[in-house]
Design a protein around this motif. Structure first.
Motif, mmCIF file in Angstrom:
data_model
loop_
_atom_site.group_PDB
_atom_site.id
_atom_site.type_symbol
_atom_site.label_atom_id
_atom_site.label_comp_id
_atom_site.label_asym_id
_atom_site.label_seq_id
_atom_site.Cartn_x
_atom_site.Cartn_y
_atom_site.Cartn_z
ATOM 1 N N ARG A 136 0.771 -1.162 -0.054
ATOM 2 C CA ARG A 136 -0.050 -0.018 0.047
ATOM 3 C C ARG A 136 0.766 1.394 0.018
ATOM 4 O O ARG A 136 0.544 2.391 -0.404
ATOM 5 N N THR A 146 -6.594 6.642 -0.117
ATOM 6 C CA THR A 146 -6.739 5.386 0.507
ATOM 7 C C THR A 146 -8.108 5.404 1.212
ATOM 8 O O THR A 146 -8.552 6.417 1.799
ATOM 9 N N TYR A 147 -8.907 4.367 1.105
ATOM 10 C CA TYR A 147 -10.359 3.935 1.655
ATOM 11 C C TYR A 147 -10.249 3.091 2.315
ATOM 12 O O TYR A 147 -9.664 1.703 1.910
ATOM 13 N N ASP A 148 -11.143 2.819 3.556
ATOM 14 C CA ASP A 148 -11.536 1.577 3.992
ATOM 15 C C ASP A 148 -12.750 1.235 3.463
ATOM 16 O O ASP A 148 -13.202 1.790 2.642
ATOM 17 N N ALA A 149 -13.160 -0.107 3.799
ATOM 18 C CA ALA A 149 -14.357 -0.785 3.429
ATOM 19 C C ALA A 149 -15.646 0.154 3.672
ATOM 20 O O ALA A 149 -16.483 0.312 2.690
ATOM 21 N N GLU A 150 -15.917 0.417 4.704
ATOM 22 C CA GLU A 150 -17.026 1.157 5.190
ATOM 23 C C GLU A 150 -17.283 2.537 4.422
ATOM 24 O O GLU A 150 -18.229 2.976 3.885
ATOM 25 N N THR A 151 -15.987 3.135 4.382
ATOM 26 C CA THR A 151 -15.966 4.703 3.404
ATOM 27 C C THR A 151 -16.119 4.503 2.262
ATOM 28 O O THR A 151 -17.081 5.267 1.830
ATOM 29 N N TYR A 152 -15.672 3.336 1.711
ATOM 30 C CA TYR A 152 -15.770 3.026 0.225
ATOM 31 C C TYR A 152 -17.506 2.683 -0.120
ATOM 32 O O TYR A 152 -17.755 3.254 -1.114
ATOM 33 N N ARG A 188 -17.702 -6.479 3.235
ATOM 34 C CA ARG A 188 -16.530 -6.994 3.971
ATOM 35 C C ARG A 188 -15.312 -7.396 3.085
ATOM 36 O O ARG A 188 -15.180 -8.470 3.131
ATOM 37 N N GLN A 190 -10.842 -6.598 2.210
ATOM 38 C CA GLN A 190 -9.398 -5.974 2.599
ATOM 39 C C GLN A 190 -9.106 -5.120 1.571
ATOM 40 O O GLN A 190 -8.930 -5.399 0.362
ATOM 41 N N PRO A 191 -8.829 -3.708 1.636
ATOM 42 C CA PRO A 191 -8.723 -2.892 0.800
ATOM 43 C C PRO A 191 -7.470 -3.114 0.036
ATOM 44 O O PRO A 191 -6.398 -3.619 0.991
ATOM 45 N N ASP A 223 -11.314 -1.065 -3.157
ATOM 46 C CA ASP A 223 -11.945 -2.161 -3.326
ATOM 47 C C ASP A 223 -11.453 -3.045 -4.554
ATOM 48 O O ASP A 223 -11.370 -2.347 -5.855
#
Length: 306
Positions: A136, A146-152, A188, A190-191, A223
């Motif tokens: 990363r 960079t995004y986490d799953a929920e933000t995306y 759910r 893993q980015p 994603d």
């Protein structure tokens, strides 16, 4: 005013000392850039790009930084394909810079011509997986998002809300998409590092292999389904099986049970994004094209549900 190929050729000679330009022609599909392909005295071809806006300039700077990092992974064999290698740059009067790199080799991918088996389809799966296996930090160091799953997931929901507000999206599709976006279990994941804008024009092939991947300005940590959606909705189904099998074998610790489901969903949502592009920029032809695609998608999903 757009820069002419001759103006871009002059920038190329300033960017690369000793470059002897003999001819210049517009580059295909320049996007947010003025772009030209120039040929030097020895017949070698070069690509020069200059941003048309401050936003495009910032994207070009980030892409240039990323490409420099990716060269290490190309040289070490982690990536089996080439990426553009920036050879020089020249400042622009309004700020920012034009960049020059040797023209990339290969022909755009013929998605509909993909065939199952260990050939190009499998190579394509491995290529995408190798991008998703990159650390990363290559994105972080380039200043890309960079995004986490929920933000995306929330970003996708916001796009759908905007598309719904146009009043142009069929109600059945809105219900279908809203249900999928509200199903938290589907999101759910893993980015990973993603290219972000893969398509036939960015994936260049030669002799049955992927030789070059271009267009890295939209790279991010997000994603992995983003890079697979275009294939799952446009490639022959039997070839998709070969792509996904090779992809899964190349990935390490892949436990994403809904990767394919999200990729298919994202492929459908791309039509809504195309509609938004037309609405935002007042492009009536794009809006009309998107509406036709939405009608076709509504019919196809209805038949599938039946």
């Amino acid at each position: 005013m757009p820069r002419s190929p001759l103006t871009l050729a002059a920038l190329a000679t300033a960017a690369v000392p000793g470059l002897d330009v003999r001819s210049a022609r517009p580059a295909p599909d320049p996007g947010d850039y003025d772009a030209a392909v120039v040929t030097d005295g020895e017949g070698a071809r070069w690509t020069v790009r200059a941003p048309r806006s401050l936003q495009a300039g910032a994207a070009l700077e980030a892409e240039t930084e990323l490409l420099a990092s990716l060269q290490h992974y190309v040289a070490s064999g982690v990536l089996s394909f080439a990426v553009p290698r920036i050879s020089g740059s020249a400042p622009l009067p309004e700020g920012g810079r034009a960049v020059v790199h040797p023209a990339v080799e290969g022909a755009p991918l013929d998605v509909e011509g993909l065939r199952p088996g260990p050939g190009l389809a499998a190579d394509l799966g491995r290529v995408i997986a190798s991008v998703h296996e990159l650390p990363r930090r290559v994105v972080d160091d380039a200043g890309l998002p960079t995004y986490d799953a929920e933000t995306y997931r929330e970003r996708r929901m916001a796009e759908l809300d905007e598309a719904a507000a146009t009043g142009r999206v069929p109600a059945a599709l809105l219900r279908r998409w809203e249900a999928a976006l509200e199903d938290v279990s589907l999101w759910r994941f893993q980015p990973v590092v993603v290219h972000g804008d893969l398509g036939p024009d960015q994936v260049l092939v030669s002799r049955g292999r992927v030789t070059t991947v271009t267009g890295w300005a939209d790279a991010r940590v997000a994603d992995p389904a983003d890079d697979l959606a275009w294939l799952l909705v446009s490639a022959p189904p039997e070839a998709v099986d070969s792509v996904m099998e090779a992809y899964q074998l190349r990935r390490t610790e892949l436990t994403d049970q809904h990767l394919t489901d999200r990729a298919l969903l994202i492929g459908e949502l791309a039509v809504a994004r195309w509609l938004l592009h037309g609405v935002r920029h007042g492009l009536d032809d794009v809006v009309a094209d998107a509406l036709d695609m939405l009608a076709e998608l509504e019919d196809a999903t209805r038949e599938a549900d039946d």
